[in-house]
Scaffold this motif. Structure first.
Motif, short mmCIF file in Angstrom:
data_model
loop_
_atom_site.label_atom_id
_atom_site.label_comp_id
_atom_site.label_asym_id
_atom_site.label_seq_id
_atom_site.Cartn_x
_atom_site.Cartn_y
_atom_site.Cartn_z
N MET A 56 0.82 -1.21 0.00
CA MET A 56 0.00 0.00 0.00
C MET A 56 0.86 1.27 0.00
SD MET A 56 -3.21 -0.82 -0.14
CE MET A 56 -4.02 0.70 0.36
N ALA A 57 2.16 1.13 0.33
CA ALA A 57 3.07 2.28 0.27
C ALA A 57 3.57 2.53 -1.14
CB ALA A 57 4.25 2.06 1.21
N ALA A 58 3.33 1.61 -2.06
CA ALA A 58 3.87 1.74 -3.41
C ALA A 58 3.37 2.97 -4.16
CB ALA A 58 3.58 0.47 -4.21
N PRO A 59 2.08 3.36 -4.05
CA PRO A 59 1.65 4.57 -4.77
C PRO A 59 2.43 5.82 -4.36
CG PRO A 59 -0.27 3.29 -4.10
CD PRO A 59 0.92 2.66 -3.45
N ALA A 60 2.74 5.94 -3.07
CA ALA A 60 3.55 7.09 -2.64
C ALA A 60 4.95 7.03 -3.24
CB ALA A 60 3.61 7.13 -1.11
N LEU A 61 5.50 5.81 -3.32
CA LEU A 61 6.82 5.66 -3.93
C LEU A 61 6.78 6.04 -5.41
CD1 LEU A 61 9.77 4.57 -3.81
CD2 LEU A 61 8.82 2.32 -4.42
N VAL A 62 5.73 5.61 -6.09
CA VAL A 62 5.59 5.94 -7.51
C VAL A 62 5.49 7.45 -7.69
CG1 VAL A 62 3.99 5.80 -9.46
CG2 VAL A 62 4.59 3.73 -8.19
N ARG A 326 -2.94 13.21 -9.42
CA ARG A 326 -3.94 12.69 -8.48
C ARG A 326 -4.67 11.49 -9.07
NH1 ARG A 326 -4.77 18.24 -7.09
NH2 ARG A 326 -6.35 18.43 -8.72
N THR A 327 -4.99 11.56 -10.35
CA THR A 327 -5.68 10.44 -10.99
C THR A 327 -4.79 9.20 -11.03
OG1 THR A 327 -6.96 11.95 -12.36
CG2 THR A 327 -6.84 9.67 -13.09
N ALA A 328 -3.51 9.40 -11.37
CA ALA A 328 -2.58 8.28 -11.39
C ALA A 328 -2.44 7.67 -10.00
CB ALA A 328 -1.22 8.74 -11.90
N ALA A 329 -2.35 8.52 -8.97
CA ALA A 329 -2.25 8.02 -7.60
C ALA A 329 -3.51 7.26 -7.21
CB ALA A 329 -1.99 9.17 -6.64
N ARG A 330 -4.67 7.76 -7.66
CA ARG A 330 -5.93 7.09 -7.34
C ARG A 330 -5.95 5.68 -7.94
NH1 ARG A 330 -9.27 10.42 -9.78
NH2 ARG A 330 -9.08 11.94 -8.08
N ARG A 331 -5.47 5.55 -9.17
CA ARG A 331 -5.42 4.22 -9.77
C ARG A 331 -4.45 3.32 -9.02
NH1 ARG A 331 -5.77 7.16 -14.98
NH2 ARG A 331 -3.49 7.21 -15.05
N GLY A 332 -3.31 3.86 -8.59
CA GLY A 332 -2.34 3.06 -7.84
C GLY A 332 -2.91 2.56 -6.53
N TYR A 333 -3.56 3.45 -5.78
CA TYR A 333 -4.17 3.02 -4.52
C TYR A 333 -5.31 2.04 -4.77
CZ TYR A 333 -1.54 6.34 -1.68
OH TYR A 333 -0.53 7.00 -1.03
N ALA A 334 -6.02 2.20 -5.89
CA ALA A 334 -7.12 1.29 -6.20
C ALA A 334 -6.61 -0.13 -6.42
CB ALA A 334 -7.89 1.78 -7.42
N VAL A 335 -5.55 -0.31 -7.21
CA VAL A 335 -5.06 -1.65 -7.46
C VAL A 335 -4.42 -2.25 -6.21
CG1 VAL A 335 -2.73 -1.04 -8.31
CG2 VAL A 335 -3.86 -3.11 -9.13
N ALA A 336 -3.74 -1.42 -5.40
CA ALA A 336 -3.17 -1.93 -4.15
C ALA A 336 -4.27 -2.39 -3.21
CB ALA A 336 -2.31 -0.85 -3.49
N ALA A 337 -5.35 -1.62 -3.13
CA ALA A 337 -6.48 -2.01 -2.29
C ALA A 337 -7.15 -3.27 -2.82
CB ALA A 337 -7.49 -0.87 -2.21
N GLY A 338 -7.26 -3.37 -4.13
CA GLY A 338 -7.86 -4.56 -4.73
C GLY A 338 -7.06 -5.82 -4.43
N MET A 339 -5.73 -5.72 -4.49
CA MET A 339 -4.89 -6.87 -4.17
C MET A 339 -4.96 -7.20 -2.68
SD MET A 339 -3.93 -7.99 -7.02
CE MET A 339 -2.77 -9.26 -6.46
#
Length: 655
Positions: A56-62, A326-339
């Protein structure tokens, strides 16, 4: 268009590689990190959840480093881990290699999500091709097979995946978060039900009249091409509109409910309905976000000038608008949450077999989440063309899956003897779902351990026919093929986990009797079959695995098995064997002798069978009726399971 096709292909290859890693990592939780019932389920669950929480920390890293850099580095680590796991080394190195590959795969998904607003075609293609390949390999994947062919094909897949990652990505629009959120739940439901070849094969065996489950080439895996084609067509054809929108979610929920009912005769219907329903739900989320038409129109320019107009959308480290980031971060958090939903669902479902709570609700809840997200997606005013032609793509992947039943071997009764035999060699073996002490899926070791005894009858315990947690193998069918012995299966915990009998002689009149649970969560049964030995001579065989409750012996279960077995035999020669979880002299052990049965291993006592690397417990047994004479009882050493097999030769009474 070609940029979107490249993005779709790269995502599909990455999904295939990640699933390969998951098929090693998931069993490692039980067989390497944990040791079956000796490690608390809560601890194993915490280990599994921890890595997905870390991701879940990966979107911030990205966002800090840039999607492009993170995606490329994570892809390299994922590919290296996948290659290193070919001919998996076993033990802790295998577990940590798989864990590193898993974490790299999760970070890679987050990076790709940041620059991809339309993941549905790639996700659907990757899941479908992986399922078709899994079926083509008879559920015995390259990561376990080893050899130069496995290395070559694994290397080709890894190289193609890396090349796709290095190619320039199409500029994304602002949508896609809903689709990415569904990645994890859809991965769970395809692995458990919709695109699980082993589950489809097990389901077909329940539909054979008369209990004769010897597989024919066109039979066992026949539903797989249909499921693959239905899933892909539904996912790629685009979202339905109007009154048809609820049909896909409804099919998904019905299919998962059929699966949750734990009835073998409903498994095939569950597979097909869940496959089509999942594809349709994915399609409902595959709609363009606001104001993305310009970007996608630019993407389709033949000269590729769209990359200059993307304004850094594919890399958060590049210049770009705040909305883009923001949109890119939203997608990143979405896939992390899905996994995270993926692992929560898997842990919750399979931990129930250790902790004892009802788990049928888990896949239904996950399907409900998928259906709700799909229905909440706003339909687009115009249909957006996809990067893949639905009919041709579905047909091509289904044709790949169709090769599996066409190439499958038919298992025929191997005995060619005339008249009744004088002796029968019986082997009883708890195979721990096919995994050895080192945590490897050791099909060769199991086959050798059984085959060296030249058995006429084999009784197996802890047989897995499709659990996602164990890699989705049909271990029973694989062993049946290699030993040349048809099987009869007795479900215990659910329709794809239990006990089995394999025989070189024709088998008739199979019966499965559930045993009292007495507080044991996994479930237990007794499977009885009749061997037709020729000239009217018949013998009864009962395979079982007693599951004692915590801090107590399986006395009630032992009594139930003894009563069922003697009643079923009705005076014929009788063999009762399996992992009985009781020692000679215990009250449960004496239930069998009190029923008039004889310990066939008595002349070799003490004959310890568990644990396999340092056997101290005598818990695997063979009991016979008094008319049978037992000779040469052995428990040959080996580490293809956490138990040793027991083998004995039985001389039949003279007529």
């Amino acid at each position: 268009m070609r940029y979107r096709q490249l993005t779709t292909g790269s995502l599909a290859l990455g999904v295939i590689v990640l699933i390969d890693v998951l098929r090693i990592w998931l069993p490692g939780i039980i067989t390497i990190f944990g040791q079956a019932a000796s490690t608390p389920a809560e601890l194993m669950g915490a280990f599994a959840l921890g890595w997905f929480v870390l991701a879940m920390a990966a979107p911030a890293l990205v966002r800090r480093v840039g999607a492009r850099r993170v995606t490329v580095v994570a892809a390299v680590l994922l590919a290296v881990a996948r290659l290193a796991l070919t001919s998996a080394p076993g033990g802790r190195p295998q577990l940590w290699l798989a864990t590193a590959g898993l974490l790299a795969g999760l970070v890679w998904l987050v990076g790709v999500a940041g620059g991809t607003d339309r993941p549905v075609p790639g996700l659907a293609l990757g899941l479908a091709v992986n399922a078709a390949t899994h079926a083509l390999l008879d559920t015995y994947d390259l990561v376990w097979r080893g050899g130069w062919v496995a290395w070559l094909l694994s290397a080709v897949a890894a190289v193609l995946f890396l090349l796709g990652t290095m190619l320039p990505a199409a500029p994304p629009g602002p949508g896609g978060a809903r689709s990415w959120l569904l990645a994890g739940p859809v991965l769970l439901l395809t692995g458990m039900v919709a695109l699980a070849p082993a589950l489809a094969q097990a389901g077909m065996s329940y539909l054979v009249a008369g209990g004769d489950v010897a597989r024919s080439p066109l039979f066992g895996l026949a539903p797989v091409p249909v499921a693959v084609a239905g899933f892909l067509l539904a996912a790629l054809a685009g979202p339905t509109r109007g009154w048809g929108r609820p049909l896909g979610p409804a099919a998904l929920l019905v299919g998962v409910v059929l699966f949750a009912l734990d009835r073998g005769d409903l498994l095939v219907a569950a597979v097909l309905l869940t496959a089509v329903g999942l594809g349709a739900c994915l399609a409902l989320t595959d709609a363009p976000g606001r104001a993305d038409g310009t970007a996608h129109a630019a993407t389709d320019d033949a000269d590729g000038s769209a990359h200059a107009a993307a304004d850094g959308a594919g890399d958060e480290g590049a210049p770009g608008t705040d909305d883009t980031r923001r949109t890119a971060a939203r997608r990143g958090y979405a896939v992390a949450a899905g996994m995270l939903l993926f692992v929560l669902g898997a842990v919750a479902y399979y931990s129930a077999y250790d902790l004892g709570y009802p788990n049928a609700v888990v896949p239904v809840v996950v399907a409900g989440v998928v259906a709700a997200v799909a229905l909440a997606a706003r339909p687009s005013g115009q249909r957006r063309p996809g990067p893949l032609p639905p009919l041709r793509t579905a047909g091509g992947v289904a044709a790949l899956a169709l090769l599996a039943p066409l190439l499958a071997d038919e298992v025929a009764v191997a005995s060619n003897r005339e008249g009744p035999p004088e002796r029968l060699t019986v082997v009883a073996y708890n195979i721990r779902m096919g995994f050895g002490l080192d945590g490897r899926f050791d099909l060769a070791g199991l086959t050798a351990a059984i085959g060296r005894q030249r058995p006429d009858v084999v009784l197996l315990s802890e047989v897995d026919r499709g659990w996602l947690l164990n890699g989705g193998h049909d271990t029973l069918d694989l062993l049946s093929d290699r030993l040349g012995m048809p099987y009869v299966f007795g479900p215990a915990a659910d329709p794809v986990w239990g006990d089995a009998v394999l025989s070189r002689w024709p088998v008739t009149d199979p019966r499965s009797r559930p045993l009292p649970s007495v507080g044991a969560p996994t479930g237990a049964q007794a499977l009885a079959v009749t061997l037709d030995l020729g000239d009217g001579v018949r013998a009864a065989v009962v395979s079982t695995h007693l599951q004692p409750p915590p801090d107590a012996g399986p006395v009630a279960q032992a009594r139930a098995v003894a009563d069922f077995a003697t009643g079923y035999a009705a005076g014929r020669p009788l063999v009762v064997a399996g992992d009985l979880n009781t020692e000679p002299g215990d009250e449960a052990f004496e239930q069998f002798t009190a029923a008039g049965l004889v310990d066939a291993l008595t002349v070799a006592r003490p004959l310890a069978t568990s644990p396999a690397d340092d056997p101290r417990q005598q818990i695997d047994h063979v009991f016979v009726s008094p008319g049978l004479t037992a000779t040469n009882p052995v428990a040959p050493r080996g580490e293809a399971s956490d138990h040793l097999p027991v083998a004995v030769t039985l001389t039949l009474p003279s007529r």
